[in-house]
Design an enzyme around this catalytic site. Sequence first.
Site, mmCIF file in Angstrom:
data_model
loop_
_atom_site.group_PDB
_atom_site.id
_atom_site.type_symbol
_atom_site.label_atom_id
_atom_site.label_comp_id
_atom_site.label_asym_id
_atom_site.label_seq_id
_atom_site.Cartn_x
_atom_site.Cartn_y
_atom_site.Cartn_z
ATOM 1 N N ASN A 1 8.011 -5.279 -0.878
ATOM 2 C CA ASN A 1 7.852 -4.065 0.152
ATOM 3 C C ASN A 1 6.752 -4.023 0.665
ATOM 4 O O ASN A 1 6.004 -3.958 -0.569
ATOM 5 C CB ASN A 1 8.137 -3.394 -0.232
ATOM 6 C CG ASN A 1 8.021 -1.444 -0.126
ATOM 7 O OD1 ASN A 1 7.329 -1.895 1.692
ATOM 8 N ND2 ASN A 1 9.069 -0.385 0.091
ATOM 9 N N ARG B 1 4.748 11.078 -2.533
ATOM 10 C CA ARG B 1 4.590 10.398 -0.624
ATOM 11 C C ARG B 1 6.212 11.238 -0.236
ATOM 12 O O ARG B 1 7.014 10.794 -0.478
ATOM 13 C CB ARG B 1 4.437 9.225 -0.930
ATOM 14 C CG ARG B 1 4.197 8.415 0.312
ATOM 15 C CD ARG B 1 4.137 7.282 -0.145
ATOM 16 N NE ARG B 1 3.927 6.897 1.675
ATOM 17 C CZ ARG B 1 4.182 5.542 2.409
ATOM 18 N NH1 ARG B 1 4.700 4.913 1.144
ATOM 19 N NH2 ARG B 1 4.217 5.565 3.070
ATOM 20 N N GLU C 1 12.564 -8.898 2.582
ATOM 21 C CA GLU C 1 11.921 -7.945 2.975
ATOM 22 C C GLU C 1 12.804 -7.096 2.501
ATOM 23 O O GLU C 1 14.038 -7.084 3.244
ATOM 24 C CB GLU C 1 11.446 -7.945 4.483
ATOM 25 C CG GLU C 1 10.868 -6.662 4.862
ATOM 26 C CD GLU C 1 10.466 -6.928 6.267
ATOM 27 O OE1 GLU C 1 10.468 -8.411 6.663
ATOM 28 O OE2 GLU C 1 9.966 -6.462 6.432
ATOM 29 N N ALA D 1 3.106 0.000 4.921
ATOM 30 C CA ALA D 1 2.330 -0.406 6.615
ATOM 31 C C ALA D 1 2.145 -1.603 7.168
ATOM 32 O O ALA D 1 2.556 -2.531 7.868
ATOM 33 C CB ALA D 1 1.447 0.629 6.806
ATOM 34 N N PRO E 1 0.893 -1.229 -0.411
ATOM 35 C CA PRO E 1 -0.117 -0.119 0.043
ATOM 36 C C PRO E 1 0.723 1.375 0.109
ATOM 37 O O PRO E 1 2.161 1.249 0.638
ATOM 38 C CB PRO E 1 -0.766 -0.318 1.064
ATOM 39 C CG PRO E 1 -0.037 -0.990 2.477
ATOM 40 C CD PRO E 1 0.360 -2.045 1.393
ATOM 41 N N ASN E 2 0.125 2.326 -0.727
ATOM 42 C CA ASN E 2 0.716 3.665 -1.060
ATOM 43 C C ASN E 2 2.320 3.806 -1.775
ATOM 44 O O ASN E 2 2.425 4.998 -2.115
ATOM 45 C CB ASN E 2 0.461 4.519 0.273
ATOM 46 C CG ASN E 2 0.134 3.998 1.328
ATOM 47 O OD1 ASN E 2 -1.580 5.162 0.896
ATOM 48 N ND2 ASN E 2 -0.300 3.062 2.784
ATOM 49 N N ARG F 1 13.265 4.878 12.659
ATOM 50 C CA ARG F 1 12.117 5.806 12.479
ATOM 51 C C ARG F 1 11.621 5.858 13.844
ATOM 52 O O ARG F 1 11.591 5.434 14.588
ATOM 53 C CB ARG F 1 11.542 5.770 11.123
ATOM 54 C CG ARG F 1 12.538 5.690 9.761
ATOM 55 C CD ARG F 1 11.624 5.654 9.094
ATOM 56 N NE ARG F 1 10.375 6.546 9.091
ATOM 57 C CZ ARG F 1 9.012 6.051 8.232
ATOM 58 N NH1 ARG F 1 9.438 5.254 7.065
ATOM 59 N NH2 ARG F 1 8.113 6.935 7.379
ATOM 60 N N TYR G 1 11.102 9.097 1.042
ATOM 61 C CA TYR G 1 11.160 7.494 0.227
ATOM 62 C C TYR G 1 11.870 7.841 -0.984
ATOM 63 O O TYR G 1 11.766 7.814 -1.755
ATOM 64 C CB TYR G 1 9.585 6.772 -0.369
ATOM 65 C CG TYR G 1 9.113 6.682 1.562
ATOM 66 C CD1 TYR G 1 9.238 5.852 2.028
ATOM 67 C CD2 TYR G 1 8.068 7.283 2.125
ATOM 68 C CE1 TYR G 1 9.326 4.955 3.168
ATOM 69 C CE2 TYR G 1 7.538 6.849 2.895
ATOM 70 C CZ TYR G 1 7.865 5.194 3.462
ATOM 71 O OH TYR G 1 7.404 5.647 4.743
ATOM 72 N N HIS H 1 12.861 -3.090 1.796
ATOM 73 C CA HIS H 1 11.822 -1.192 2.590
ATOM 74 C C HIS H 1 13.388 -0.597 1.686
ATOM 75 O O HIS H 1 14.049 -0.476 1.899
ATOM 76 C CB HIS H 1 12.113 -1.089 4.015
ATOM 77 C CG HIS H 1 10.956 -1.815 4.676
ATOM 78 N ND1 HIS H 1 9.485 -2.495 4.565
ATOM 79 C CD2 HIS H 1 11.023 -2.829 5.232
ATOM 80 C CE1 HIS H 1 9.010 -2.739 4.745
ATOM 81 N NE2 HIS H 1 10.196 -3.583 5.491
#
Length: 142
Positions: A74, A18, A98, A77, A10-11, A107, A23, A100
């Site tokens: 990825n 964004r 995985e 969230a 998502p996103n 963070r 990012y 990111h």
Amino acid sequence: MKKVLVINGPNLNLLGIREKNIYGEETLEDIARKMNAEAEKLNVDLSFVQSNHEGEIIDKIHESRGKIDVIIINPGAYTHYSIAIRDAIKAVEIPTIELHLSNIHAREEFRSKSVIAPVCVGQISGFGSAGYILALHAALMI
Ligand code: DQA
């Protein structure tokens, strides 16, 4: 020829718009283009998808059974709370990486917990879009 599926959660369709300070400026299409070029060099059969829906991501993982050699994900969230995606990865027994863009450990505290990580071969986090290329190389080393 190794078959690698890249799943973006998502996103991530909003990359380039964004939170650019976190990012980066590149869009998901830019990243897909770079990854496809690298895949061609490395002789990898690459598929690249994005979904904002948990169920759709789970369907993609299920459909990969017997067809895909390595998944790069990825999960956005969902990383932090989707036991359903975790269970899907575990169920299909496909080696999964995985990924990111940001360093999730540097963070907010809630981001440092990944429920996906324990069912993955490893995690690449904090290298921005270069992480996608690193993950592709890692996929060939599994
Ligand atoms: C992300 C990190 C997640 O915490 C966040 O929810 C995202 C993107 C990353 O690529 O850095 O959507 O997965």
